[in-house]
Motif scaffolding. Structure first.
Motif, PDB file in Angstrom:
ATOM      1  N   GLU A 152      55.600   5.855  49.344  1.00 36.37           N
ATOM      2  CA  GLU A 152      55.157   7.083  48.678  1.00 36.37           C
ATOM      3  C   GLU A 152      55.095   8.266  49.640  1.00 36.37           C
ATOM      4  N   SER A 153      54.774   8.016  50.896  1.00 37.57           N
ATOM      5  CA  SER A 153      54.639   9.097  51.870  1.00 37.57           C
ATOM      6  C   SER A 153      55.969   9.485  52.507  1.00 37.57           C
ATOM      7  N   GLY A 154      57.055   8.769  52.165  1.00 39.55           N
ATOM      8  CA  GLY A 154      58.368   9.105  52.708  1.00 39.55           C
ATOM      9  C   GLY A 154      58.782   8.275  53.903  1.00 39.55           C
ATOM     10  N   LYS A 155      58.034   7.237  54.230  1.00 35.34           N
ATOM     11  CA  LYS A 155      58.395   6.390  55.369  1.00 35.34           C
ATOM     12  C   LYS A 155      59.391   5.309  54.945  1.00 35.34           C
ATOM     13  N   ILE A 156      60.219   4.880  55.901  1.00 31.70           N
ATOM     14  CA  ILE A 156      61.081   3.721  55.744  1.00 31.70           C
ATOM     15  C   ILE A 156      60.628   2.662  56.741  1.00 31.70           C
ATOM     16  N   TRP A 168      60.683  -1.296  63.147  1.00 28.43           N
ATOM     17  CA  TRP A 168      60.571   0.155  63.314  1.00 28.43           C
ATOM     18  C   TRP A 168      60.102   0.812  62.016  1.00 28.43           C
ATOM     19  N   ILE A 169      59.643   2.080  62.141  1.00 29.65           N
ATOM     20  CA  ILE A 169      59.273   2.909  60.988  1.00 29.65           C
ATOM     21  C   ILE A 169      59.934   4.270  61.163  1.00 29.65           C
ATOM     22  N   ASN A 170      60.594   4.750  60.116  1.00 30.29           N
ATOM     23  CA  ASN A 170      61.157   6.106  60.121  1.00 30.29           C
ATOM     24  C   ASN A 170      60.246   7.032  59.313  1.00 30.29           C
ATOM     25  N   LYS A 171      59.966   8.236  59.862  1.00 31.14           N
ATOM     26  CA  LYS A 171      59.043   9.166  59.218  1.00 31.14           C
ATOM     27  C   LYS A 171      59.679  10.534  58.965  1.00 31.14           C
ATOM     28  N   SER A 174      59.901  13.750  53.757  1.00 35.53           N
ATOM     29  CA  SER A 174      58.601  14.183  53.253  1.00 35.53           C
ATOM     30  C   SER A 174      58.593  13.981  51.742  1.00 35.53           C
ATOM     31  N   GLY A 175      57.609  13.266  51.253  1.00 35.51           N
ATOM     32  CA  GLY A 175      57.548  12.992  49.818  1.00 35.51           C
ATOM     33  C   GLY A 175      58.057  11.603  49.489  1.00 35.51           C
ATOM     34  N   ILE A 176      57.850  11.206  48.250  1.00 36.94           N
ATOM     35  CA  ILE A 176      58.110   9.850  47.790  1.00 36.94           C
ATOM     36  C   ILE A 176      59.593   9.480  47.854  1.00 36.94           C
ATOM     37  N   ILE A 177      59.838   8.238  48.203  1.00 36.51           N
ATOM     38  CA  ILE A 177      61.195   7.674  48.159  1.00 36.51           C
ATOM     39  C   ILE A 177      61.228   6.681  46.999  1.00 36.51           C
ATOM     40  N   LYS A 178      62.125   6.919  46.030  1.00 36.03           N
ATOM     41  CA  LYS A 178      62.141   6.115  44.806  1.00 36.03           C
ATOM     42  C   LYS A 178      63.373   5.241  44.674  1.00 36.03           C
TER      43      LYS A 178
END
Length: 368
Positions: A152-156, A168-171, A174-178
């Motif tokens: 929801e916060s846009g992280k992968i 790893w985490i990608n940041k 910005s905003g939700i990834i659906k």
């Protein structure tokens, strides 16, 4: 007498032509398995080694054989929304409590779980990790199977499947990834509610590039496909774009207005799309030019199911039907599937297909 022979020859020739036309235009489905679960499926069923795996909105994960007999069930005690993945004799699912849970594929017993401080908003996608990060906890196998998903916060996130340790985490978003993430070689492609199309490195999660045409452009509801050189996405104005996979530059924009689930031919030279004007379009991957359009009898319902090729036919869905276009673009109905719209249609083997709806009905069929 000669006239009779001529008439007989004409009749036989006409019947042969009609028989040949019949062979090329007609197509039908042969039902192999039908499950009527009468439950709300929260994601598309999985087919693996002659078994069907389902996730229910209630939190139940189940396995069935091809006769429809339930083999096992595992309860997550939480709502399930995302499509799970299967690898290394495990099924991995994501819950509304922001947990990643793995189950034994043999027994359905829960193996382990791990929670994150973010809402998981995409299906899970399986990749083979090729980076060089060393995990803190040692593993018992050399498996590189990993799971990626958006939040929801846009992280992968990228997790090792066996140990559920984070690689790893990608940041960057910005905003939700659906929409479901698209993995290709060492690249992961995705879209976010900020409107951008992103490419990140699957080995370390670092950004390769991001792109959108203008401030108002929004790719967040588009599926992503690629021919290995270009990426194809549809924006919020139903325009189809071709983006260079390596550089993230625009190569063309089509003037044809299409829905977001676009398919690609096996030779990677054509795109298949449902138009807003109830026409089925075949477009060139080279320049986005419409090569052919076929009028459909009714308007297309928006769907996440992309058209695909099967034995020189194009198969696609609309509402509760599966439809075929033959080599001469003649339309045939393959299967009408109850009254509910189809939410899954996929080829699972050489001549086996799985179709399901949200009412919990699953059919496996072959095409004759």
């Amino acid at each position: 007498m000669k006239v009779q022979y001529v008439l007989l020859f004409i009749l036989l020739f006409s019947n042969a032509v009609l028989s040949q036309n019949k062979k090329t235009s007609e197509i039908s489905a042969e039902i192999i398995t039908k499950l009527e679960l009468n439950v709300s499926l929260s994601a598309s069923p999985l087919f693996f080694e002659n078994k069907i795996y389902t996730v229910e909105l209630s939190g139940l994960v189940s396995s069935y054989d091809l006769s429809g007999k339930k083999i096992w069930s595992g309860n997550t005690s939480s709502t399930l929304h995302s499509r799970p993945v299967i690898a290394d004799n495990m099924l991995c699912a994501a819950t509304s409590n922001n947990e990643i849970i793995t189950f034994s594929l043999d027994t359905g017993d829960q193996i382990q779980s791990f929670g994150i401080e973010d809402s998981i908003t995409t299906d899970l996608t399986l990749i083979q990790y090729t980076g060089d990060k060393e995990l803190i906890m040692p593993k018992s196998t050399d498996s590189k199977s990993s799971v990626i998903f958006g939040t929801e916060s846009g992280k992968i996130y990228c997790f090792d499947l066996e140990s559920l340790q984070i690689y790893w985490i990608n940041k960057d978003a910005s905003g939700i990834i659906k929409s479901r993430l698209f993995a290709l070689d060492n690249r992961i492609l995705f879209t976010g509610s900020d409107g951008f199309l992103y490419s990140i490195d699957a080995r370390n999660g670092l950004l390769n590039w991001r792109w959108k045409e203008k401030a108002e452009t929004d790719f967040s509801n588009s599926q992503i496909i690629s021919d290995g050189h270009k990426v194809y996405v549809v924006d919020n104005e139903y325009s189809l774009f071709s983006i260079d996979l390596l550089l993230g530059n625009l190569t063309w924009k089509s003037t044809t207005k299409v829905l977001g689930a676009v398919g690609i031919s096996t030779d990677k030279k054509k795109l298949y799309a449902k138009g807003l004007d109830n026409k089925f379009y075949i477009l060139s991957t080279g320049k986005g030019k419409a090569l052919k359009n076929i009028k459909h009898k009714e308007f297309f319902e928006s769907s996440t199911i992309a058209p695909f090729e099967y034995k020189k036919r194009i198969l696609f869905t609309n509402k509760n039907s599966i439809i075929s276009l033959d080599e001469k673009y003649k339309e045939s109905n393959v299967l009408t599937f109850g009254s509910n719209s189809i939410n899954t249609f996929t080829q699972i083997e050489k001549n086996k297909f799985l179709v399901s709806n949200s009412n919990g009905t699953i059919i496996i069929f072959s095409i004759r």
